[in-house]
Structure formats: structure tokens, C-alpha cells
Design an enzyme around this catalytic site. Structure first.
Site, PDB file in Angstrom:
ATOM      1  CB  CYS A 153      -3.605  -2.735   4.191  1.00 56.37           C
ATOM      2  SG  CYS A 153      -4.439  -4.111   4.513  1.00 56.37           S
ATOM      3  CG  HIS A 170      -1.030  -4.546  -0.419  1.00 56.92           C
ATOM      4  ND1 HIS A 170      -0.758  -3.527   0.476  1.00 56.92           N
ATOM      5  CD2 HIS A 170      -1.788  -5.212   0.390  1.00 56.92           C
ATOM      6  CE1 HIS A 170      -1.678  -3.106   0.906  1.00 56.92           C
ATOM      7  NE2 HIS A 170      -2.306  -4.651   0.962  1.00 56.92           N
ATOM      8  CD  GLU A 171      -2.928  -8.317  -1.497  1.00 58.60           C
ATOM      9  OE1 GLU A 171      -2.937  -9.634  -0.736  1.00 58.60           O
ATOM     10  OE2 GLU A 171      -4.019  -7.866  -2.090  1.00 58.60           O
ATOM     11  CG  HIS A 202      -1.086  -8.751   3.329  1.00 55.61           C
ATOM     12  ND1 HIS A 202      -0.762  -8.422   4.413  1.00 55.61           N
ATOM     13  CD2 HIS A 202      -1.383  -7.770   2.581  1.00 55.61           C
ATOM     14  CE1 HIS A 202      -2.201  -7.209   4.606  1.00 55.61           C
ATOM     15  NE2 HIS A 202      -2.298  -7.413   3.261  1.00 55.61           N
TER      16      HIS A 202
HETATM   17 ZN    ZN Z   1      -2.894  -5.629   2.966  1.00 61.43          ZN
END
Ligand code: ZN
Length: 181
Positions: free
Chosen positions: A109, A151-152, A155
Site C-alpha cells: 500500500c 483494498h481501495e 480505505h
Molecule cells: Zn492502500
């Protein structure tokens, strides 16, 4: 111009990001932010979420360029089910798991830099979201693209890849390459 990327420890990475209205999406501010995010992620990663540039908003950009794949052996691309993904924007995404099988691969990341570790992710997901014009989109993704989306979207909910990581595999990117992990 490139924006600087917020690193782990900044509370903005742990906050639940705010939904955007259609009016906000169409504003010069957000349109400009999207183009800055595109420039910022350009050669450094496959995705960038607004909290990573200090904006607690439900917005992320994704692009998995073919040029990133050139130095990766074909068998690695295949086992990761990694294919190029053109640039696109996701806003106010809702993620549904469509195949609950998980696969673990090394994942890093830009906000946990320069480290990497094994992260299990669902194999297939469906994401409903808005695009940069505020139009509704339904994305069906598998393999590496499904991983990027998870993953995004994590966030945008204050979650980092570290939270899912097998920490015994935590490594610098340099050692990941050196020891062919
Ligand atoms: Zn990330």
C-alpha cells in the site's frame, strides 16, 4: 503536480470517509481532485483512495497498467489472475462478495510504504458505485482486480491491508524481491 501520500498513523486513514452528493461530484473541486489523484497514482500504484491524500471522501481511482505487468513473469500474472484494468473512478462504492473463496498474495500500500505482506482476499466481488460523472455503475471483478477493489474500498472504511495481513510475512519490498517471497 503530485500530491503527497498520507502514511499509516494518520487518523484520516482510520476514519469512515464521507459520501459524496451528485452536486459535489460535479464540482470543480472534486473534478480537480480526481485529476490530481490520477497524476499522483500514475506510475506508483494500481489504486489511490481519497483518504490517502488526506481527503476523507468516498472516492478512489484505479488503474492497473499493462506497463506494470512487463516485469512480472507470466505464471505469476496467471496465478494472480492479473490483467490490465483501464483507469476509472469509484465513488460511494458498495461491495458485495460474489465468491467467498479467499486467496492470499503479497500486497502493499502506498500508505504502508515500503512494506508488503500476505493478504487473503475474496476471489470475486461486485461493486455498485458512481463514476466521475455521477452515473451508476456495476462492476463485476475477479482475481487481482477484485483484490484492488477490496483494498481501495477498505480505505474508504478506515481499514488498511495490515488489518488482514499475516504479519509473520511482513517484509520490506526490497527483501520481498531479494528473497523471492
Ligand atoms: Zn492502500
Amino acid at each position: 503536480m503530485k500530491l503527497s501520500i498520507v502514511q499509516a498513523g494518520d487518523p484520516v486513514l482510520r476514519a469512515k470517509a464521507k459520501l459524496l452528493t451528485l452536486e459535489e461530484i460535479n464540482s470543480d473541486y472534486i473534478q480537480n481532485l480526481i485529476s490530481l489523484m490520477k497524476t499522483t497514482v500514475n506510475d506508483s500504484g494500481v489504486g489511490l483512495a481519497a483518504p490517502q491524500i488526506g481527503e476523507s471522501l468516498q472516492l478512489a481511482v484505479i488503474e492497473d497498467k499493462e506497463s506494470f505487468h512487463r516485469h512480472i513473469p507470466e505464471e505469476k500474472l496467471q496465478e494472480r489472475q492479473r490483467v490490465p484494468v483501464p483507469f476509472h473512478v469509484i465513488i460511494n462504492p458498495k461491495l458485495t462478495v460474489t465468491n467467498s473463496q479467499k486467496v492470499a498474495f503479497f500486497e502493499g500500500c502506498l500508505s504502508v510504504s515500503p512494506f508488503i505482506g500476505l493478504v487473503p482476499r475474496f476471489l470475486e466481488v461486485e461493486v455498485s458505485c458512481l463514476n466521475e460523472r455521477g452515473e451508476e455503475k456495476l462492476i463485476q471483478a475477479s482475481g487481482w482486480y477484485a483484490r484492488i477493489l477490496q483494498h481501495e474500498i477498505d480505505h474508504l472504511n478506515g481499514v488498511l491491508c495490515l488489518d488482514h495481513m499475516d504479519l509473520k510475512t511482513f517484509s520490506t519490498i526490497e527483501n520481498y524481491t531479494k528473497f523471492n517471497l
